[in-house]
Design a protein around this motif. Structure first.
Motif, PDB file in Angstrom:
ATOM      1  N   GLU A 285     -12.852 -22.907 -37.694  1.00 21.64           N
ATOM      2  CA  GLU A 285     -12.594 -21.470 -37.699  1.00 21.64           C
ATOM      3  C   GLU A 285     -12.167 -20.964 -36.314  1.00 21.64           C
ATOM      4  O   GLU A 285     -12.148 -19.759 -36.081  1.00 21.64           O
ATOM      5  N   HIS A 286     -11.830 -21.854 -35.418  1.00 21.52           N
ATOM      6  CA  HIS A 286     -11.463 -21.484 -34.048  1.00 21.52           C
ATOM      7  C   HIS A 286      -9.951 -21.254 -33.967  1.00 21.52           C
ATOM      8  O   HIS A 286      -9.166 -22.197 -33.896  1.00 21.52           O
ATOM      9  N   ALA A 287      -9.560 -19.996 -33.973  1.00 22.37           N
ATOM     10  CA  ALA A 287      -8.143 -19.633 -34.032  1.00 22.37           C
ATOM     11  C   ALA A 287      -7.348 -20.169 -32.848  1.00 22.37           C
ATOM     12  O   ALA A 287      -6.198 -20.604 -33.010  1.00 22.37           O
ATOM     13  N   HIS A 288      -7.945 -20.163 -31.663  1.00 17.35           N
ATOM     14  CA  HIS A 288      -7.221 -20.632 -30.475  1.00 17.35           C
ATOM     15  C   HIS A 288      -6.922 -22.130 -30.546  1.00 17.35           C
ATOM     16  O   HIS A 288      -5.882 -22.581 -30.053  1.00 17.35           O
TER      17      HIS A 288
ATOM     18  N   ALA B 215      -4.033 -19.884 -37.617  1.00 18.02           N
ATOM     19  CA  ALA B 215      -4.553 -19.162 -36.444  1.00 18.02           C
ATOM     20  C   ALA B 215      -4.494 -17.659 -36.667  1.00 18.02           C
ATOM     21  O   ALA B 215      -5.452 -16.942 -36.367  1.00 18.02           O
ATOM     22  N   LEU B 216      -3.380 -17.181 -37.201  1.00 20.02           N
ATOM     23  CA  LEU B 216      -3.234 -15.734 -37.418  1.00 20.02           C
ATOM     24  C   LEU B 216      -4.114 -15.234 -38.553  1.00 20.02           C
ATOM     25  O   LEU B 216      -4.573 -14.088 -38.519  1.00 20.02           O
TER      26      LEU B 216
ATOM     27  N   PRO C  87      -5.766 -12.218 -36.269  1.00 23.80           N
ATOM     28  CA  PRO C  87      -4.413 -11.655 -36.336  1.00 23.80           C
ATOM     29  C   PRO C  87      -3.895 -10.996 -35.060  1.00 23.80           C
ATOM     30  O   PRO C  87      -2.736 -10.624 -35.003  1.00 23.80           O
ATOM     31  N   ASP C  88      -4.706 -10.912 -34.030  1.00 22.20           N
ATOM     32  CA  ASP C  88      -4.248 -10.251 -32.804  1.00 22.20           C
ATOM     33  C   ASP C  88      -3.787 -11.234 -31.721  1.00 22.20           C
ATOM     34  O   ASP C  88      -3.621 -10.848 -30.569  1.00 22.20           O
ATOM     35  N   LEU C  89      -3.535 -12.481 -32.079  1.00 26.38           N
ATOM     36  CA  LEU C  89      -3.107 -13.483 -31.100  1.00 26.38           C
ATOM     37  C   LEU C  89      -1.612 -13.337 -30.802  1.00 26.38           C
ATOM     38  O   LEU C  89      -0.768 -13.926 -31.465  1.00 26.38           O
TER      39      LEU C  89
END
Length: 93
Positions: free
Chosen positions: A8-11, A36-37, A41-43
């Motif tokens: 669950e780690h978007a980065h 990731a998004l 969603p703010d990446l």
């Protein structure tokens, strides 16, 4: 690797997408960026990186849409604005 420990780690998904992009694995990169998004969603950098893939593949409309999303999320204005202008010019042609 890190995603097996924390999927669950978007980065980490964003980093994997960048790696896949550099390896020429466009579909895998797009899948990683989408994950990731979905998680975060703010990446801004993910929208910008995905825009590069779309632009390189000739998908100008998708590239501009991703740059617009990045700009809406307060990305680095000068760089994103200049890429957005290039994309808009290509759309007009």
């Amino acid at each position: 690797h890190g995603l097996s420990i924390n999927p669950e780690h978007a980065h980490l998904w964003a980093a994997k997408g960048l790696l896949r992009s550099e390896q020429g694995m466009e579909e895998a990169a797009l899948d990683c960026y989408a994950t990731a998004l979905a998680l975060k969603p703010d990446l801004v950098e993910v929208y910008a990186n995905r825009a590069v893939l779309h632009f390189s593949a000739g998908r100008i409309t998708e590239a501009v849409a991703d740059l617009d999303q990045a700009l809406r999320r307060d990305g680095p204005r000068d760089e994103l604005d200049s890429h957005r202008v290039v994309g808009a010019r290509r759309q007009i042609r």
